[in-house]
Design a protein around this motif. Sequence first.
Motif, mmCIF file in Angstrom:
data_model
loop_
_atom_site.group_PDB
_atom_site.id
_atom_site.type_symbol
_atom_site.label_atom_id
_atom_site.label_comp_id
_atom_site.label_asym_id
_atom_site.label_seq_id
_atom_site.Cartn_x
_atom_site.Cartn_y
_atom_site.Cartn_z
ATOM 1 N N ALA A 185 59.089 33.011 -19.562
ATOM 2 C CA ALA A 185 58.007 33.188 -20.542
ATOM 3 C C ALA A 185 57.543 31.859 -21.112
ATOM 4 O O ALA A 185 56.389 31.722 -21.543
ATOM 5 N N MET A 186 58.427 30.866 -21.133
ATOM 6 C CA MET A 186 58.089 29.558 -21.693
ATOM 7 C C MET A 186 57.286 28.683 -20.738
ATOM 8 O O MET A 186 56.595 27.761 -21.191
ATOM 9 N N ARG A 187 57.354 28.962 -19.460
ATOM 10 C CA ARG A 187 56.695 28.090 -18.486
ATOM 11 C C ARG A 187 55.178 28.083 -18.711
ATOM 12 O O ARG A 187 54.549 29.129 -18.805
ATOM 13 N N GLY A 188 54.620 26.873 -18.811
ATOM 14 C CA GLY A 188 53.187 26.726 -19.006
ATOM 15 C C GLY A 188 52.722 26.816 -20.449
ATOM 16 O O GLY A 188 51.528 26.656 -20.738
ATOM 17 N N GLN A 196 63.970 23.265 -22.618
ATOM 18 C CA GLN A 196 64.251 22.104 -21.782
ATOM 19 C C GLN A 196 64.085 22.443 -20.308
ATOM 20 O O GLN A 196 63.511 21.661 -19.539
ATOM 21 N N ALA A 197 64.551 23.625 -19.911
ATOM 22 C CA ALA A 197 64.422 24.046 -18.520
ATOM 23 C C ALA A 197 62.960 24.254 -18.126
ATOM 24 O O ALA A 197 62.557 23.942 -16.993
ATOM 25 N N ALA A 198 62.163 24.763 -19.071
ATOM 26 C CA ALA A 198 60.745 25.037 -18.809
ATOM 27 C C ALA A 198 59.861 23.821 -19.078
ATOM 28 O O ALA A 198 58.644 23.887 -18.869
ATOM 29 N N LYS A 199 60.465 22.741 -19.562
ATOM 30 C CA LYS A 199 59.736 21.498 -19.869
ATOM 31 C C LYS A 199 58.638 21.724 -20.916
ATOM 32 O O LYS A 199 57.510 21.251 -20.787
#
Length: 215
Positions: A66-69, A94-97
């Motif tokens: 859900a955090m990606r982008g 952190q994983a999703a930057k």
Amino acid sequence: MKKVLILGASGSIATLVEENLIEDSQVQMTLLVRHPERLTAAIRNDSRVTVVVADVIKDTATLTQAMRGQDLVYANLYGANLKQQGQAVVQAMQAAKVNRLIWISANGIYGEVPGKYGKWNQQMLGSTLDAYAAGAKVVESSSLAYTIIRPAWFSDKETINYELTQKGQTFKGTEVSRKSVAAYIGTLILDDSQAIKQSIGISEPHTEGAKPSFY
């Protein structure tokens, strides 16, 4: 288009933030909740809103996805396990930057509330205050561009009227309207360059005393 992920999106403050942001056509929201039925129909059914049903701790893969982008994460979480929730959020970001985080905490986590109100606040919150402090510590120890918000006790006033204090300053006031807190969060979301790596106290001016007026 600004993309915002809201955690604990069915909470009272988060709902007000969402109602404010829905008016801005340049904001797209992803709402992560455990109970989607608690979201208002107007928000849940808007074309710029995506609803994700997940638990921050139990569903870490869903949280990370859900955090990606996203441009920003606003976490309106609570509970005795706020330390663990904080760890899950930081690791997923952190994983999703994703770097920008707004984290809601509580007044008193640093012992910054003076006098009779400070004692009353500590007695009323008890172990909940410890949980908020532990969650904030996780966030502050991270490398994220965070803003921690420490509200006074919430009132249902319709007015927007608040003052801010920094970490290390004596907390002012005993109460603040939910609408005021939501309005301040909205300013941080729309201009996310503000208050980076700061812990901000928020209260209504001239509400000093031994406890909030509604107690």
